[in-house]
Design an enzyme around this catalytic site. Structure first.
Site, PDB file in Angstrom:
ATOM      1  N   SER A   1       2.684   9.538   0.511  1.00  0.00           N
ATOM      2  CA  SER A   1       2.123   8.257   0.587  1.00  0.00           C
ATOM      3  C   SER A   1       2.626   7.681   0.310  1.00  0.00           C
ATOM      4  O   SER A   1       3.721   7.299   1.158  1.00  0.00           O
ATOM      5  CB  SER A   1       1.521   8.332  -0.814  1.00  0.00           C
ATOM      6  OG  SER A   1       0.077   7.254  -1.354  1.00  0.00           O
TER       7      SER A   1
ATOM      8  N   HIS B   1      -5.339  13.884   1.236  1.00  0.00           N
ATOM      9  CA  HIS B   1      -4.383  13.389   0.762  1.00  0.00           C
ATOM     10  C   HIS B   1      -3.424  13.565  -0.104  1.00  0.00           C
ATOM     11  O   HIS B   1      -2.046  13.559  -0.351  1.00  0.00           O
ATOM     12  CB  HIS B   1      -4.832  11.411   0.335  1.00  0.00           C
ATOM     13  CG  HIS B   1      -3.262  10.789   0.395  1.00  0.00           C
ATOM     14  ND1 HIS B   1      -3.084   9.965   0.841  1.00  0.00           N
ATOM     15  CD2 HIS B   1      -3.300  10.133  -1.145  1.00  0.00           C
ATOM     16  CE1 HIS B   1      -2.313   9.303   1.097  1.00  0.00           C
ATOM     17  NE2 HIS B   1      -1.771   9.133  -0.622  1.00  0.00           N
TER      18      HIS B   1
ATOM     19  N   ASP C   1       5.222 -16.013   0.730  1.00  0.00           N
ATOM     20  CA  ASP C   1       6.975 -15.885   1.734  1.00  0.00           C
ATOM     21  C   ASP C   1       7.886 -14.488   0.986  1.00  0.00           C
ATOM     22  O   ASP C   1       8.555 -14.485   0.719  1.00  0.00           O
ATOM     23  CB  ASP C   1       7.554 -16.967   0.754  1.00  0.00           C
ATOM     24  CG  ASP C   1       7.655 -17.289  -0.685  1.00  0.00           C
ATOM     25  OD1 ASP C   1       6.636 -16.335  -1.597  1.00  0.00           O
ATOM     26  OD2 ASP C   1       8.455 -17.672  -0.984  1.00  0.00           O
TER      27      ASP C   1
END
Length: 432
Positions: free
Chosen positions: A141, A409, A355
């Protein structure tokens, strides 16, 4: 740095613990000081004198420690120690690594807990523990996201890479990530309700009751309707549909104290691993793709999807089923989860940060020379398959994908045979 190794009595297991000092800020270690990361090295005692290659495991998350070995070893780790010296890394801020401090200093330091810093920690570990030897990587993952960062910044350090349900959506904006995951969640909810149609009205009743009367939780939080719907996170594992159904059975006679405890237990990782809430959306923010803040993207995208994702429009008997959410994180979690309240200001600051530096180098990833094998779950609700396929194409001919609907998953944990298959895919020939 390395503690005295020990052989586990009654088991063919050799374990050594390492604590490695790293800069909090790898770009300016003089300013921010030092932290430590914890690594547990595991190998077979009967092969402890052999110079086996190293395999570094990177755990999913963000914000979760590496798994602990059992005695006897089980799962993929049992197969891995037949061929490797396995390094189980507690990523910075997790497990026995230096913990994340819930104080004013977190405002500035939290930005140093993303994948770019994690893989720089791994490079320090590779030099300190492995003597600079190349690594085989296994990432589950978010651990797979970290593997791609590692390939971006230090391809020369990697022998081969294996990713399970972690082929990151490189180059995809955070809003597009959540549009895709909401679509997957809608389909998974439909599958859940088709298997357990009696839960349609049960979920509706629970949501209605919690909307009118939220319940306090033992940890000091509040079980609201919106928090309850986060139980959809369970649906991403192999046994997730049954896990959710079994949990809901506890509310058939009403929302009892025991049911509240069960829900809180199912959601406790949000509180015990707060990095997940604070940094989750930032893992999709990269200078190359998103020069803007995440700004609680899942919350924003959900609001754009209309009545289907507004539970308040589906509270009457016979209405369409109420949809449960998945891996998404929300601003309001700083109210509903007691342990997250001290981090609410920090989470807001992270959500407003625009940023972000790069976590991938697209030019390096393009036609990567690193042999790479990936398990991709066909209808994964956490990591969108279509995005994974695009990245596999970007990586080029040295990347092999195993795309299947056989596993969810949690495949690596559920079916250890996956490890052997990926290793075979990543290596045309192995000599140990």
């Amino acid at each position: 740095m390395g503690l005295q190794p020990r052989v586990v009595p009654g088991a063919d297991l050799w374990v050594q613990e390492h604590r490695v000092e790293v800069p909090l800020d790898h770009d300016d270690d003089s300013k921010e000081g030092k932290i430590s990361v914890f690594v547990r090295e595991v190998r077979k005692a009967s092969r402890s004198q052999e110079e086996l290659p190293y395999l570094l495991y990177l755990q999913g998350g963000p914000g979760f420690p590496s798994p602990r070995p059992t005695v006897p070893l089980g799962g993929w780790l049992k197969a891995a120690v037949e061929r490797f010296r396995v390094l189980l890394l507690d990523q910075r801020g997790t497990g026995r690594s230096t913990p994340l401090q819930t104080s004013e200093v977190v405002d500035e330091s939290i930005v140093h807990y993303r994948a770019d810093a994690i893989v720089k920690d791994c490079e320090v570990v590779r030099q300190a523990v492995c003597g600079g030897q190349k690594l085989t990587l296994l990432g589950q993952s978010f651990g797979g996201f970290c593997v791609l960062s590692y390939v971006s910044f230090f391809p020369e350090a990697i022998e081969r890479a294996m990713l399970t349900c972690g082929l990151a959506p490189v180059g995809v904006g955070v809003d597009d990530v959540y549009r895709a995951t909401f679509r997957r969640m809608e389909a998974r909810c439909a599958k859940f309700y088709a298997r357990y149609p009696e839960d349609i009205e049960l979920v509706r009743r629970i949501v209605r009751e919690l909307r009118d009367s939220p319940r306090p939780t033992p940890r000091g939080g509040t079980l609201t309707a919106r928090r309850f719907l986060q139980l959809g996170l369970l649906l991403g594992s192999g046994a997730g549909l049954e896990s959710l159904h079994d949990l809901l059975e506890g509310a058939k006679e009403g929302i009892t104290p025991n049911f509240v405890v069960a829900v809180e237990r199912a959601q406790e990782a949000f509180e015990t691993n707060p990095i997940y809430w604070v940094l989750h959306e930032s893992i999709y923010c990269c200078a190359a793709t998103q020069a803007q803040p995440s700004a609680w993207a899942a919350e924003r995208v959900q609001a754009q999807l209309g009545d289907a994702w507004d539970y308040s429009t589906r509270l009457e008997p016979g209405d369409p089923p109420i949809l449960l959410t998945g891996e998404m994180v929300y601003s309001w979690m700083g109210d509903d989860y007691a342990a997250l309240r001290p981090l609410a200001k920090v989470a807001a600051a992270v959500a407003a940060k625009a940023d972000w530096g790069p976590v991938y180098d697209m030019d390096v990833l393009r036609n990567s020379p690193v042999p790479t094998a990936c398990l991709v779950s066909y209808d994964d609700i956490y990591v969108e398959r279509e995005f994974s396929e695009r990245v596999a194409a970007l990586l080029g001919p040295n990347c092999r994908c195993w795309i299947t609907n056989e596993f969810q998953h949690s495949g690596l944990r559920d079916q250890p045979v996956i490890f052997d298959r990926l290793l075979e895919m990543a290596c045309a020939y192995l000599e140990f």
